[in-house]
Write an enzyme that holds these catalytic residues in place. Structure first.
Site, PDB file in Angstrom:
ATOM      1  N   HIS A 123     -61.458   0.662 -28.289  1.00 45.94           N
ATOM      2  CA  HIS A 123     -60.192   1.394 -28.392  1.00 45.94           C
ATOM      3  C   HIS A 123     -59.821   1.615 -29.850  1.00 45.94           C
ATOM      4  O   HIS A 123     -59.351   2.692 -30.239  1.00 45.94           O
ATOM      5  CB  HIS A 123     -59.110   0.588 -27.657  1.00 45.94           C
ATOM      6  CG  HIS A 123     -57.725   1.085 -27.846  1.00 45.94           C
ATOM      7  ND1 HIS A 123     -56.829   0.495 -28.734  1.00 45.94           N
ATOM      8  CD2 HIS A 123     -57.057   2.117 -27.283  1.00 45.94           C
ATOM      9  CE1 HIS A 123     -55.686   1.136 -28.686  1.00 45.94           C
ATOM     10  NE2 HIS A 123     -55.791   2.125 -27.829  1.00 45.94           N
TER      11      HIS A 123
ATOM     12  N   GLU B 147     -61.891   4.395 -31.271  1.00 44.16           N
ATOM     13  CA  GLU B 147     -61.376   5.703 -30.821  1.00 44.16           C
ATOM     14  C   GLU B 147     -60.239   6.173 -31.725  1.00 44.16           C
ATOM     15  O   GLU B 147     -60.193   7.341 -32.135  1.00 44.16           O
ATOM     16  CB  GLU B 147     -60.895   5.591 -29.372  1.00 44.16           C
ATOM     17  CG  GLU B 147     -60.218   6.833 -28.833  1.00 44.16           C
ATOM     18  CD  GLU B 147     -58.942   6.528 -28.063  1.00 44.16           C
ATOM     19  OE1 GLU B 147     -57.912   7.187 -28.335  1.00 44.16           O
ATOM     20  OE2 GLU B 147     -58.977   5.638 -27.195  1.00 44.16           O
ATOM     21  N   HIS B 148     -59.317   5.271 -32.050  1.00 48.64           N
ATOM     22  CA  HIS B 148     -58.206   5.616 -32.953  1.00 48.64           C
ATOM     23  C   HIS B 148     -58.724   6.097 -34.303  1.00 48.64           C
ATOM     24  O   HIS B 148     -58.237   7.086 -34.862  1.00 48.64           O
ATOM     25  CB  HIS B 148     -57.305   4.394 -33.160  1.00 48.64           C
ATOM     26  CG  HIS B 148     -56.232   4.256 -32.129  1.00 48.64           C
ATOM     27  ND1 HIS B 148     -54.894   4.138 -32.456  1.00 48.64           N
ATOM     28  CD2 HIS B 148     -56.283   4.212 -30.783  1.00 48.64           C
ATOM     29  CE1 HIS B 148     -54.177   4.019 -31.354  1.00 48.64           C
ATOM     30  NE2 HIS B 148     -54.998   4.054 -30.320  1.00 48.64           N
TER      31      HIS B 148
ATOM     32  N   GLU C 165     -48.686  -1.242 -30.534  1.00 54.57           N
ATOM     33  CA  GLU C 165     -49.006  -0.671 -29.218  1.00 54.57           C
ATOM     34  C   GLU C 165     -49.254  -1.788 -28.196  1.00 54.57           C
ATOM     35  O   GLU C 165     -48.788  -1.720 -27.059  1.00 54.57           O
ATOM     36  CB  GLU C 165     -50.247   0.216 -29.342  1.00 54.57           C
ATOM     37  CG  GLU C 165     -50.659   0.899 -28.049  1.00 54.57           C
ATOM     38  CD  GLU C 165     -51.907   1.753 -28.227  1.00 54.57           C
ATOM     39  OE1 GLU C 165     -52.665   1.892 -27.242  1.00 54.57           O
ATOM     40  OE2 GLU C 165     -52.135   2.273 -29.342  1.00 54.57           O
TER      41      GLU C 165
END
Length: 427
Positions: free
Chosen positions: A67, A70-71, A143
């Site tokens: 993840h 991906e950012h 987040e």
């Protein structure tokens, strides 16, 4: 390119395995106003332990790194913003990381080639600096904390934590604040160079365009021509058949209690046509059991035990699978008791063949309707492809499903010994 035509729907798809290893699927849609592309890698949150092709040592990386990567893929060496480039050509871009896949995508009503070039360029152009990686830690940590109080997120992961003892599917996709603090530039490049090798990736494009022209754009923009000659070895801990726990309750600020319950599927370890057949069988079974025309649904709804916010799904993967039901209820424990009691009764009495034939037609109708949703269909197609399934085989496999198959699958899958209940209750 190889052309595959669905003899029932008349839709065609073109496939090419590029010398780089990239799987290219092009699905033309005449007279559609919108076009869509999804560029995915078979790499998700569960892949934190692996052996790189050509190496012998195991690489173990922090949870949440897929993840995180991906950012960071949106960073550009010149400091520009990828989303601004898409906006310039009228494209809407996004990305996501799931348990088993990371994908980058866009939809557009014009300038498809320019948007496609932009997509292929940034996904093949990683740029990480220690400074930017460190800065991202604060953003992702925020987040993660936000999801700590997100009721739908927590009821889901609490549910997976009940079903699974060791399988990393039970872990939050974004990792923890502690795990992401261990991520640095070198680890990101190592994961990128392993899992973003084009031989581990698939590109699916669909819309009203010329197939040969689109293929030419794709091939022109492929940068890496060195495919792996062997598979990435993914290492997962051994998972026992038994569930980890039966029940978990967490208090969060919600108006009404939320629940997720379901069953662990221990018949795993394969993909391909066999997995597609199981998935179709489970589509039929879950619709018979929990669909809005079912006896169970109407009993629960008429008695006020559930609201219209009631849904169900079967989630198949090669290494794990489960059936989940979620909704709102003033008494989730009673809902669980009613459902498991109903399952026990059906295990003795069985389904009627008439119900099976009716619901099998409903499932086929759902598949036909799904073809018109080009984004949803593309997403499903690429997800299936990473499980060695050609989604164009759906009809032939669907036709092979018999009443006896569904009866056997029901008894195998719906054993209340492997069921669990997750509840979010008001503070």
């Amino acid at each position: 390119m190889q052309k595959i035509t669905d003899r029932i729907t008349g839709e065609s798809i073109y496939f090419k395995k590029h010398e780089s290893g990239l799987n290219i699927f092009i699905m033309p849609r005449k007279d559609y106003s919108s076009s869509y592309a999804i560029f995915g890698t078979k790499y998700g949150s569960v892949d934190s332990e692996f052996i790189v092709p050509g190496e012998n040592e195991i690489t173990k990386v922090p949870d949440g790194i897929a993840h995180y990567l991906e950012h960071k893929m949106f960073d550009q060496p010149d400091g520009s913003n990828v989303f601004d480039k898409f906006s310039k050509y009228g494209g809407e871009a996004n990305a996501f990381t799931s348990f088993n896949m990371t994908a980058y995508l866009f939809s557009a009503t014009a300038n498809f080639n320019e948007n496609l070039e932009t997509l292929m360029d940034y996904v093949q152009s990683p740029y990480f600096t220690e400074e930017s990686v460190k800065k991202e830690q604060g953003i992702i940590a925020q987040e993660i904390r936000m999801y700590d109080d997100n009721a739908p997120w927590r009821v889901f992961f609490n549910f997976l934590g009940l079903l699974y003892n060791n399988n990393p599917v039970k872990l939050d996709i974004a990792g923890t604040v502690e795990s992401i603090a261990k991520i640095d530039k070198n680890l990101l490049y190592r994961c990128y160079n392993t899992f973003y090798n084009l031989s581990n990736m698939t590109l699916f494009v669909t819309g009203d365009f010329d197939v040969e022209e689109t293929l030419a754009v794709i091939e022109k923009n492929i940068k890496n021509h060195e495919p792996f000659t062997e598979e990435i070895k993914r290492i997962y801990p051994e998972e026992p058949k038994e569930i980890a726990a039966l029940y978990k309750e967490q208090k969060i600020s919600v108006a009404m209690p939320m629940f997720m319950m379901g069953w662990k599927d221990n018949n795993v370890g394969y993909g391909g046509e066999k997995l597609l057949k199981k998935s179709i069988e489970m589509e039929i079974i879950t619709e018979m059991l929990f669909g809005k025309g079912s006896e169970l649904y109407n009993e629960l709804y008429d008695s006020g035990l559930i609201t219209q916010n009631f849904s169900f799904e079967y989630s198949p993967q090669v290494d794990y699978a489960y059936t989940a039901i979620e909704g709102e209820s003033k008494d989730p424990k009673l809902v669980y008791a009613k459902i498991t009691e109903y399952i026990d009764k059906l295990r003795k009495d069985g389904f009627t063949k008439e119900t099976f034939e009716r619901i099998k037609k409903v499932v086929w109708g759902d598949y036909i309707r799904s073809i018109d949703d080009i984004e949803g269909y593309a997403h499903t197609f690429i997800t299936m492809s990473f499980m060695d399934i050609n989604y164009f085989d759906y009809y032939d496999v669907y036709r092979s499903v018999q009443f006896e198959d569904v009866q056997k699958r029901f008894l195998e899958q719906f054993d209340n010994t492997y069921s669990a209940l997750s509840v979010i209750s008001p503070v």
